[in-house]
Design an enzyme around this catalytic site. Structure first.
Site, PDB file in Angstrom:
ATOM      1  N   THR A 165      44.887  54.327  47.401  1.00 47.59           N
ATOM      2  CA  THR A 165      45.212  53.634  46.155  1.00 47.59           C
ATOM      3  C   THR A 165      45.516  52.189  46.482  1.00 47.59           C
ATOM      4  O   THR A 165      46.064  51.889  47.547  1.00 47.59           O
ATOM      5  CB  THR A 165      46.443  54.234  45.464  1.00 47.59           C
ATOM      6  OG1 THR A 165      47.543  54.125  46.367  1.00 47.59           O
ATOM      7  CG2 THR A 165      46.223  55.673  45.092  1.00 47.59           C
ATOM      8  N   GLU A 174      43.828  58.858  41.859  1.00 46.20           N
ATOM      9  CA  GLU A 174      44.400  60.198  42.042  1.00 46.20           C
ATOM     10  C   GLU A 174      43.744  61.246  41.150  1.00 46.20           C
ATOM     11  O   GLU A 174      43.964  62.436  41.327  1.00 46.20           O
ATOM     12  CB  GLU A 174      45.912  60.177  41.729  1.00 46.20           C
ATOM     13  CG  GLU A 174      46.774  59.506  42.767  1.00 46.20           C
ATOM     14  CD  GLU A 174      46.927  58.003  42.548  1.00 46.20           C
ATOM     15  OE1 GLU A 174      46.048  57.412  41.897  1.00 46.20           O
ATOM     16  OE2 GLU A 174      47.921  57.441  43.030  1.00 46.20           O
ATOM     17  N   LYS A 176      61.403  45.351  28.793  1.00 49.06           N
ATOM     18  CA  LYS A 176      62.530  45.998  28.114  1.00 49.06           C
ATOM     19  C   LYS A 176      63.372  44.920  27.448  1.00 49.06           C
ATOM     20  O   LYS A 176      64.107  44.196  28.099  1.00 49.06           O
ATOM     21  CB  LYS A 176      63.346  46.815  29.110  1.00 49.06           C
ATOM     22  CG  LYS A 176      62.525  47.975  29.636  1.00 49.06           C
ATOM     23  CD  LYS A 176      63.254  48.841  30.632  1.00 49.06           C
ATOM     24  CE  LYS A 176      62.284  49.872  31.169  1.00 49.06           C
ATOM     25  NZ  LYS A 176      61.837  49.616  32.525  1.00 49.06           N
ATOM     26  N   TRP A 234      61.199  48.904  24.165  1.00 50.68           N
ATOM     27  CA  TRP A 234      60.071  48.574  25.027  1.00 50.68           C
ATOM     28  C   TRP A 234      59.017  47.755  24.276  1.00 50.68           C
ATOM     29  O   TRP A 234      58.666  48.068  23.146  1.00 50.68           O
ATOM     30  CB  TRP A 234      59.402  49.856  25.547  1.00 50.68           C
ATOM     31  CG  TRP A 234      60.203  50.569  26.587  1.00 50.68           C
ATOM     32  CD1 TRP A 234      61.456  50.240  27.022  1.00 50.68           C
ATOM     33  CD2 TRP A 234      59.811  51.728  27.313  1.00 50.68           C
ATOM     34  NE1 TRP A 234      61.865  51.130  27.976  1.00 50.68           N
ATOM     35  CE2 TRP A 234      60.871  52.063  28.175  1.00 50.68           C
ATOM     36  CE3 TRP A 234      58.671  52.518  27.319  1.00 50.68           C
ATOM     37  CZ2 TRP A 234      60.826  53.146  29.034  1.00 50.68           C
ATOM     38  CZ3 TRP A 234      58.622  53.606  28.180  1.00 50.68           C
ATOM     39  CH2 TRP A 234      59.685  53.916  29.031  1.00 50.68           C
TER      40      TRP A 234
HETATM   41  P1  AMP Z   1      43.036  52.820  40.181  1.00 48.85           P
HETATM   42  O1  AMP Z   1      43.596  53.972  40.884  1.00 48.85           O
HETATM   43  O2  AMP Z   1      42.873  51.607  41.034  1.00 48.85           O
HETATM   44  O3  AMP Z   1      41.797  53.169  39.451  1.00 48.85           O
HETATM   45  O4  AMP Z   1      44.107  52.365  39.092  1.00 48.85           O
HETATM   46  C1  AMP Z   1      44.558  53.260  38.106  1.00 48.85           C
HETATM   47  C2  AMP Z   1      45.404  52.535  37.092  1.00 48.85           C
HETATM   48  O5  AMP Z   1      44.618  51.535  36.424  1.00 48.85           O
HETATM   49  C3  AMP Z   1      45.916  53.402  35.992  1.00 48.85           C
HETATM   50  O6  AMP Z   1      47.057  54.135  36.379  1.00 48.85           O
HETATM   51  C4  AMP Z   1      46.198  52.381  34.900  1.00 48.85           C
HETATM   52  O7  AMP Z   1      47.439  51.722  35.104  1.00 48.85           O
HETATM   53  C5  AMP Z   1      45.094  51.375  35.095  1.00 48.85           C
HETATM   54  N1  AMP Z   1      43.998  51.641  34.157  1.00 48.85           N
HETATM   55  C6  AMP Z   1      42.840  52.286  34.405  1.00 48.85           C
HETATM   56  N2  AMP Z   1      42.081  52.319  33.301  1.00 48.85           N
HETATM   57  C7  AMP Z   1      42.761  51.689  32.330  1.00 48.85           C
HETATM   58  C8  AMP Z   1      42.512  51.410  30.948  1.00 48.85           C
HETATM   59  N3  AMP Z   1      41.389  51.754  30.352  1.00 48.85           N
HETATM   60  N4  AMP Z   1      43.485  50.773  30.258  1.00 48.85           N
HETATM   61  C9  AMP Z   1      44.639  50.399  30.844  1.00 48.85           C
HETATM   62  N5  AMP Z   1      44.927  50.631  32.137  1.00 48.85           N
HETATM   63  C10 AMP Z   1      44.000  51.265  32.872  1.00 48.85           C
END
Ligand code: AMP
Length: 542
Positions: free
Chosen positions: A185, A329, A437, A442
């Protein structure tokens, strides 16, 4: 009593075998790292991935060994991907956009034995190679003619490496729960964490991705994944597209608007997937050059929230838009925003309201929202909570990290904050660490960002919470203007006024030349918080 059905383990390499058998002549087109457009098909990819397996075995690679790939989306990367998994080794995709120290940390943590890489990344690997004791050899994804002089240990050109194998090789069969691939990640805080996919989880995820309301491509479609193989398995497309016999167009190293447009246009691409920053570049290029993409049916956008103005721009072009949410994940698909009855009848702004949500999950993903104590919250479209997920393609632990990451019911906390409505449509309001916050309530930074980028002069916007003596935190809107455009603080606030609750209005607007991004294209809020750590609001004395 057990069922009397066959034991047919869900193994990733069965996907490319299927593609070769039933869609063997289907094309895989790549903009190669060397430059020219390269054309191959699933039958050839299958044959050459068997040579990869054979070459790995010759180098002493066994079940469970980790092989890193640091590479663009190309046909060779696809061959390597299946070749590694076909002998039960683990294909560890590394994001080359990380800092060299982070790449070293990840390769060491994974204990990768071989690194397979593109020409582009040879110089950076040469710099860190002395810090990578587990790596026994480097394979450079090119041919003899393009192979550079390099200090990398036991370096070999890919084409020479596989030419030494005759391809008369049988893939291995093993338990479907065997690890197949891993991806770290891109955490902005703390050490990166390794997600370890199994053959079973990848195959099930591909089946989920193939449903009509998910990625939904068929053997008559053409898919261009701009999203890289190193970003959460290119959202599963490297499995789902071959499993359907979909033609693949791989963009290689060039992801700018002009290059992506050229491939979308010349290859008559019907489906494409990528993060909002990529689509921003494409749309800007298309607007500046007044060009169209009549064959493009579907733009899948995820990784960060898709702004409303971007959805509208694609709809105006005649393409459908599918806003998706997920995470490394989760293999990574979590939700997709498709219109289901009664929303199919909606038009105009009401249609956009649904398309802008992150959508609902395909079968195979369960979701709930909870408060901090773990109590489930109502699906009323208003109440924010921690978004938690469960399913057969969702991580239950991180690689070599001894910690429980699931709640008592087996759900994984995504770290996102969201609402759910009565129809199951989910809306991300924030990462839990980014939520603002204010006076105990929020405020969603994502909602404010989406609204601000709707202003015609705004290229990109980010909102962070800044300390306020009375309210604890208040939103600061940080704006990057489009080139050659101007707008004042007052213009932007006036544009936002009336479209959100009064108390959500940012207390100030700061203009910057560029908004920093993470290695996967998300706004890097930690850097912005750092940049604005000494900032105080004009309203702070109030
Ligand atoms: P990654 O593991 O790098 O793909 O990142 C995952 C994270 O990206 C998620 O937990 C979200 O916080 C963010 N994310 C992915 N898709 C979206 C979306 N369509 N809108 C907002 N946040 C997103």
């Amino acid at each position: 009593m057990l069922g009397l059905m066959q034991d047919w383990p869900l193994l990733c390499h069965k996907i490319i075998e299927h593609a070769a058998k039933y869609h063997g002549t289907q094309e895989v087109v790549t903009r190669s790292v060397e430059g020219p457009i390269h054309r191959t098909n699933y039958a050839e990819i299958h044959a050459r991935s068997l040579k990869v397996s054979q070459s790995l075995e010759r180098d002493g690679i066994k079940l469970g060994d980790r092989i890193a790939t640091i590479a663009w989306n190309t046909w060779r990367h696809l061959e390597v991907w299946y070749g590694i998994m076909g002998i039960g080794a683990i294909c560890h995709t590394v994001n080359p956009r990380l800092f060299p120290e982070q790449i070293a940390w990840i390769v060491n943590h994974a204990q990768d034995r071989i690194v397979i890489t593109d020409l582009t990344f040879v110089p950076v690997l040469e710099k860190i190679a002395s810090q990578l004791p587990s790596v026994e050899r480097y394979v450079v994804l090119t041919d003899k003619a393009h192979m550079p002089q390099t200090t990398l240990k036991n370096a070999v050109a890919y084409e020479d490496w596989i030419a030494a194998s005759d391809g008369k090789f049988e893939w291995k069969t093993f338990d479907e729960n065997t690890a197949a691939a891993m991806c770290y990640t891109s955490g902005t805080t703390g050490d990166p964490k390794g997600v370890l996919y199994s053959h079973r989880s990848n195959v099930l995820h591909a089946l989920m991705a193939n449903s009509k309301d998910a990625l939904g491509t068929s053997a008559s479609d053409t898919m261009l994944p701009v999203v890289p193989l190193f970003h959460a398995n290119s959202w599963g497309i490297a499995f789902s597209a071959p499993s359907m016999g979909t033609k693949l167009v791989m963009p290689g190293p060039k992801l700018d608007g002009a290059s992506v447009y050229e491939l979308l246009s010349t290859e008559k691409v019907t489906h494409t997937a990528g993060v909002p920053t990529v689509w921003l570049m494409l749309l800007q290029y298309m607007a500046a050059n007044n060009v169209k993409l009549p064959d493009l049916q579907m733009v899948i956008c995820g990784g960060s929230a898709m702004p409303r103005s971007m959805i509208q721009a694609f709809l105006d072009m005649g393409s459908q838009v599918r806003h998706a949410w997920g995470m490394t994940e989760m293999s990574p698909l979590g939700t997709l925003a498709t219109l289901k009855p009664p929303f199919t009848e909606r038009t105009g702004e009401e249609r956009l309201d649904i398309l802008q949500t992150q959508g609902y999950p395909p079968f195979g993903v369960e979701m709930k929202i909870t408060d901090d104590a773990g109590k489930e919250l109502p699906w009323d479209g208003k109440t924010f909570g921690r978004l938690k997920v469960s399913g057969p393609a969702i991580a239950k632990a991180y690689f070599r990290v001894d910690a429980n990451i699931l709640d008592d019911a087996g759900f994984f906390d995504t770290g996102d904050v969201s609402t759910m409505d009565e129809h199951g449509y989910m809306r991300i309001t924030d990462r839990s660490k980014d939520v603002i916050k204010s006076g105990g309530e929020w405020i969603s930074s994502i909602d404010l960002e989406n609204l601000a980028v709707g202003h015609p002069a705004v290229a990109e916007a980010a909102v962070i919470g800044v300390h306020h003596p009375k309210w604890d935190e208040r939103p600061l809107l940080i704006v990057q203007l489009k080139q050659g455009q101007s707008a004042t603080r007052e213009d932007i606030l006036k544009f936002m006024d009336g479209k959100i609750a009064k108390w959500w209005m940012p207390d100030d607007v700061a203009f910057v030349d560029g908004i920093p991004h993470t290695a996967t294209g998300k706004i890097l809020k930690t850097a912005l918080r750092d940049q604005f750590k000494d900032y105080t609001f004009p309203t702070a004395a109030a």
